[in-house]
Design an enzyme around this catalytic site. Structure first.
Site, PDB file in Angstrom:
ATOM      1  N   ASP A   1     -41.820   3.048  -1.602  1.00 17.59           N
ATOM      2  CA  ASP A   1     -43.141   3.797  -1.973  1.00 17.59           C
ATOM      3  C   ASP A   1     -44.101   3.433  -1.088  1.00 17.59           C
ATOM      4  OD1 ASP A   1     -42.066   4.365  -4.293  1.00 17.59           O
ATOM      5  OD2 ASP A   1     -42.740   2.713  -5.539  1.00 17.59           O
TER       6      ASP A   1
HETATM    7  P1  NAP Z   1     -39.739   0.488  -3.557  1.00 22.16           P
HETATM    8  O1  NAP Z   1     -40.814   1.710  -3.584  1.00 22.16           O
HETATM    9  O2  NAP Z   1     -39.416  -0.098  -5.071  1.00 22.16           O
HETATM   10  O3  NAP Z   1     -38.341   0.655  -2.839  1.00 22.16           O
HETATM   11  C1  NAP Z   1     -37.348  -0.091  -2.391  1.00 22.16           C
HETATM   12  C2  NAP Z   1     -36.201   0.745  -2.105  1.00 22.16           C
HETATM   13  O4  NAP Z   1     -35.243  -0.296  -1.910  1.00 22.16           O
HETATM   14  C3  NAP Z   1     -35.570   1.589  -3.215  1.00 22.16           C
HETATM   15  O5  NAP Z   1     -35.711   2.736  -2.809  1.00 22.16           O
HETATM   16  C4  NAP Z   1     -33.971   1.313  -2.894  1.00 22.16           C
HETATM   17  O6  NAP Z   1     -33.416   2.540  -2.833  1.00 22.16           O
HETATM   18  C5  NAP Z   1     -33.858   0.221  -2.084  1.00 22.16           C
HETATM   19  N1  NAP Z   1     -32.791  -0.694  -2.219  1.00 22.16           N
HETATM   20  C6  NAP Z   1     -32.803  -1.544  -3.321  1.00 22.16           C
HETATM   21  N2  NAP Z   1     -31.898  -2.481  -3.330  1.00 22.16           N
HETATM   22  C7  NAP Z   1     -31.295  -2.118  -1.654  1.00 22.16           C
HETATM   23  C8  NAP Z   1     -30.409  -2.815  -1.239  1.00 22.16           C
HETATM   24  N3  NAP Z   1     -29.540  -3.850  -1.515  1.00 22.16           N
HETATM   25  N4  NAP Z   1     -30.159  -2.391  -0.004  1.00 22.16           N
HETATM   26  C9  NAP Z   1     -30.993  -1.695   0.668  1.00 22.16           C
HETATM   27  N5  NAP Z   1     -31.934  -0.806   0.232  1.00 22.16           N
HETATM   28  C10 NAP Z   1     -32.186  -1.249  -1.298  1.00 22.16           C
HETATM   29  O7  NAP Z   1     -40.241  -1.048  -2.997  1.00 22.16           O
HETATM   30  P2  NAP Z   1     -41.311  -0.984  -1.760  1.00 22.16           P
HETATM   31  O8  NAP Z   1     -41.543   0.101  -0.969  1.00 22.16           O
HETATM   32  O9  NAP Z   1     -41.311  -2.638  -1.425  1.00 22.16           O
HETATM   33  O10 NAP Z   1     -42.529  -0.806  -2.759  1.00 22.16           O
HETATM   34  C11 NAP Z   1     -42.857  -1.662  -3.833  1.00 22.16           C
HETATM   35  C12 NAP Z   1     -43.349  -1.109  -5.128  1.00 22.16           C
HETATM   36  O11 NAP Z   1     -43.438  -2.183  -6.231  1.00 22.16           O
HETATM   37  C13 NAP Z   1     -44.789  -0.274  -5.108  1.00 22.16           C
HETATM   38  O12 NAP Z   1     -44.673   0.823  -5.802  1.00 22.16           O
HETATM   39  C14 NAP Z   1     -45.478  -1.368  -5.825  1.00 22.16           C
HETATM   40  O13 NAP Z   1     -46.717  -0.540  -6.464  1.00 22.16           O
HETATM   41  C15 NAP Z   1     -44.633  -1.871  -6.683  1.00 22.16           C
HETATM   42  N6  NAP Z   1     -45.170  -3.234  -7.266  1.00 22.16           N
HETATM   43  C16 NAP Z   1     -45.359  -4.329  -6.284  1.00 22.16           C
HETATM   44  C17 NAP Z   1     -45.802  -5.550  -6.895  1.00 22.16           C
HETATM   45  C18 NAP Z   1     -46.058  -6.613  -5.716  1.00 22.16           C
HETATM   46  O14 NAP Z   1     -46.954  -7.641  -6.199  1.00 22.16           O
HETATM   47  N7  NAP Z   1     -45.494  -6.641  -4.734  1.00 22.16           N
HETATM   48  C19 NAP Z   1     -45.814  -5.782  -8.256  1.00 22.16           C
HETATM   49  C20 NAP Z   1     -45.594  -4.596  -9.109  1.00 22.16           C
HETATM   50  C21 NAP Z   1     -45.093  -3.410  -8.547  1.00 22.16           C
HETATM   51  P3  NAP Z   1     -31.600   2.736  -2.954  1.00 22.16           P
HETATM   52  O15 NAP Z   1     -31.657   2.674  -4.469  1.00 22.16           O
HETATM   53  O16 NAP Z   1     -31.546   4.183  -2.571  1.00 22.16           O
HETATM   54  O17 NAP Z   1     -30.952   1.705  -2.173  1.00 22.16           O
END
Ligand code: NAP
Length: 458
Positions: A385
Site C-alpha cells: 500500500d
Molecule cells: P501492506 O500494504 O499490508 O502489504 C504487505 C505485503 O507484504 C502484502 O501485499 C503481502 O503480499 C506481503 N507479505 C506478507 N507476508 C510476506 C512474507 N512472508 N514475505 C514476503 N511478502 C510478504 O503493508 P505496507 O506496505 O507495509 O503498508 C502498511 C499498511 O498497513 C497500510 O495500508 C497502513 O495504512 C496499514 N496500517 C499501518 C499501521 C501502522 O501503524 N504502521 C497501523 C494500521 C494499519 P503477499 O501476500 O503476496 O506476500
C-alpha cells in the site's frame, strides 16, 4: 518531607516531558526511554515516602505480582508483538485506575463533593472501558479471537445506547449523592461492556490505531485519578499520556488517509480484493532471485523499502546482510521509511534497529521521495500500500490522498512478495504491472537469502 516529595514530583514531570521529546527522534530515543524509566522510578519512590502510607506489606505484594507479570512480558515477547504488549500494559494500567476510583467511592463516596463525584465516575468509566477494550485488542492482535471485524445490524446504536445509559446513571448518582453501591456496580459493568462493544467491530489490522486511542483514554483516566487523589504528578503524567496517545492516533489516521470515525466505526478489513494478474491484459514480469542478482552489477544507488512482509517474514537480519554486501561493492544503500509501513508506528525502525542497521541510513518519506528519480534499483521488501501510485493518481481509490513513497519514479523496481495478493487496504497495485517492475515471488527471507548468495557468487 512533603516539600521533598513535591520537588521529586517536579523532577519526575520534567523527565516525562524530556522522555517524550527525546523519543520523537531515533537518535535520542534510547535517552527518552531512560528518562521515562527514571521519572517513573522517582515518582514511585516519592509516593512510597508519603506519610499517609502506614504499611508496606500489601504494596510489596503488589510489586512482586506486577514484576512477575511484567518482567517475562518484557523479556519473552518478541519485537513483532509490541502492539499486543502495549495493549496488555494499557489494560493493567486502566484496571488500576478503575480499581482506585471504585475503592475511593466505597471508602469515601458519601463525603465527596459533586465535582469530585463527577471526576471519580469519569475515571471509573474510562478506566474500565479501556481495560476490556485493551484486552480485546490484545486478543485480536494475538489472534486468540477472530481478527476480522465482528459486525451485527445496529451495532453503533447498541454501543451508543450503552454509553448513554452509563452517562445517565452517572448523572443520577452525582445529583442524588449518598451511597448507591448497586448503581455504582452497574456503571462499572456497563463500562466493561462498552469497552468490548467499542473494539468488537474493528478489524485486527486497525488495532494499532485503536490501542493508541485507548492509550489516550487510559491517560485521561489517570489524570482524573490525580484530581481525585490530589496528586499533581498523576495529573501531569496522565495528561501527557492522554494527549500523546491522541496526537499519535491522529497522525496514524492522517498517514493512512482515514478519519477517526472511519477507524472506529468503519469495519474495515472484512473483504480483501485479490489482484488478478490477467486483468485488462496487464502483464506481470517476474524473475528468480538468481536472475535478478545480475541487475545489481550495474547499480550505483539502491533504496530498500521495507513493509509489513519484512516483519512477517522476520527478514530484517538478511536485509542488513544484503546492505553490507552491496556497500562492499560501493553501492549506496538507503532505507525509505513510510510512517505507517507495517502494522504499528515505528514498526520498521524497531525491526531495522534490532538488525543493527545504522539509523542514519533510514530516511523519512519526505526526504527520500525527491531521491527516487536518481535511484537505480528500489527493492521493495514485503511492502504494498505504501508504494501504490493510486494514492496519487486515482481519486476513486480508497487510498487516494494517502502520502506514499514515490517508488514508481525510480529507474527499476524489484518487488519481493509471495503472490499478487493485496496488502492491508485490499487494493490492487498498478505498480506490479509497470514495465519498470520485476516481481520476485516468495517469502521475503527466502528470496533475500537466495539473492544474497547469488550476488556473492557473481
Ligand atoms: P501492506 O500494504 O499490508 O502489504 C504487505 C505485503 O507484504 C502484502 O501485499 C503481502 O503480499 C506481503 N507479505 C506478507 N507476508 C510476506 C512474507 N512472508 N514475505 C514476503 N511478502 C510478504 O503493508 P505496507 O506496505 O507495509 O503498508 C502498511 C499498511 O498497513 C497500510 O495500508 C497502513 O495504512 C496499514 N496500517 C499501518 C499501521 C501502522 O501503524 N504502521 C497501523 C494500521 C494499519 P503477499 O501476500 O503476496 O506476500
Amino acid at each position: 518531607m512533603e516539600n521533598i516529595i513535591q520537588f521529586v514530583y517536579i523532577a519526575s514531570a520534567a523527565l516525562f516531558i524530556l522522555s517524550l521529546k527525546w523519543m520523537s527522534e531515533i537518535k535520542t530515543s534510547r535517552w527518552g526511554n531512560w528518562a521515562g524509566t527514571a521519572g517513573m522510578a522517582l515518582a514511585i519512590v516519592a509516593t512510597l515516602l508519603k506519610p499517609e502510607i502506614h504499611g508496606y506489606l500489601w504494596i510489596a505484594i503488589g510489586i512482586v505480582i506486577g514484576a512477575s507479570i511484567g518482567t517475562p512480558m518484557a523479556m519473552l515477547m518478541p519485537m513483532t508483538a509490541v502492539p499486543q504488549r502495549t495493549a496488555l500494559s494499557h489494560a493493567f494500567g486502566a484496571l488500576a485506575a478503575g480499581i482506585v476510583g471504585s475503592t475511593e467511592y466505597f471508602l469515601h463516596g458519601t463525603n465527596l463533593s459533586m465535582p469530585q463525584l463527577i471526576v471519580l465516575c469519569i475515571e471509573v468509566l474510562l478506566g474500565f472501558l479501556t481495560f476490556t477494550g485493551s484486552l480485546l485488542a490484545f486478543g485480536k492482535l494475538q489472534e486468540i479471537i477472530p481478527t476480522r471485524p465482528i459486525l451485527y445490524p445496529g451495532r453503533n446504536l447498541v454501543s451508543l445506547s450503552v454509553f448513554a445509559f452509563s452517562l445517565f446513571l452517572i448523572a443520577y448518582l452525582v445529583i442524588k449523592g449518598g451511597s448507591h453501591p448497586f448503581l455504582f456496580g452497574l456503571i462499572v459493568c456497563l463500562s466493561l461492556l462498552f469497552g468490548i462493544l467499542l473494539v468488537l467491530p474493528i478489524g485486527g489490522a486497525d488495532m494499532p490505531t485503536v490501542i493508541s486511542i485507548l492509550n489516550a483514554y487510559a491517560g485521561l483516566s489517570s489524570s482524573f485519578m490525580g484530581f481525585l487523589l490530589n496528586n499533581k504528578l498523576l495529573i501531569i503524567a496522565g495528561a501527557l499520556d492522554g494527549s500523546s496517545g491522541l496526537i499519535l492516533s491522529i497522525q496514524m489516521c492522517k498517514a493512512m488517509n482515514r478519519s477517526f470515525t472511519n477507524v472506529l466505526f468503519g469495519g474495515v478489513g472484512q473483504v480483501l480484493e485479490v489482484a488478478d494478474p490477467s486483468r485488462d491484459g496487464k502483464i506481470v514480469k517476474s524473475l528468480s532471485p538468481k536472475e535478478a542478482s545480475i541487475l545489481f552489477e550495474a547499480a550505483k544507488k539502491v533504496v530498500i523499502v521495507p513493509g509489513y512482509g519484512m516483519a512477517a517474514a522476520q527478514a530484517q537480519h538478511v536485509v542488513k546482510e544484503l546492505t553490507d554486501v552491496l556497500e562492499n561493492r560501493n553501492i549506496e544503500v538507503k532505507f525509505a521509511i513510510h510512517p505507517v509501513a507495517g502494522r504499528m508506528p515505528g514498526h520498521m525502525n524497531v525491526l531495522l534497529a534490532e538488525a543493527d542497521v545504522p539509523y542514519d541510513k533510514l530516511v523519512e518519506m519526505e526526504e527520500i521521495n525527491p531521491l527516487f528519480p536518481e535511484t537505480d534499483i528500489v527493492l521493495v521488501v514485503g511492502a504494498n500500500d505504501i508504494t501504490n501510485p493510486a494514492a496519487r493518481k486515482n481519486p476513486g481509490s480508497p487510498l487516494y490522498g494517502m502520502p506514499i513513497l514515490d517508488v514508481d519514479k525510480a529507474k527499476q523496481i524489484l518487488f519481493i512478495k509471495r503472490s499478487m495478493s493485496t496488502g492491508f487496504a485490499g487494493i490492487d497495485n498498478d505498480l506490479f504491472y509497470s514495465p519498470k517492475t520485476i516481481m520476485l515471488f516468495g517469502d521475503a527471507k527466502k528470496v533475500l537469502n537466495e539473492l544474497l548468495i547469488s550476488i556473492n557468487s557473481n
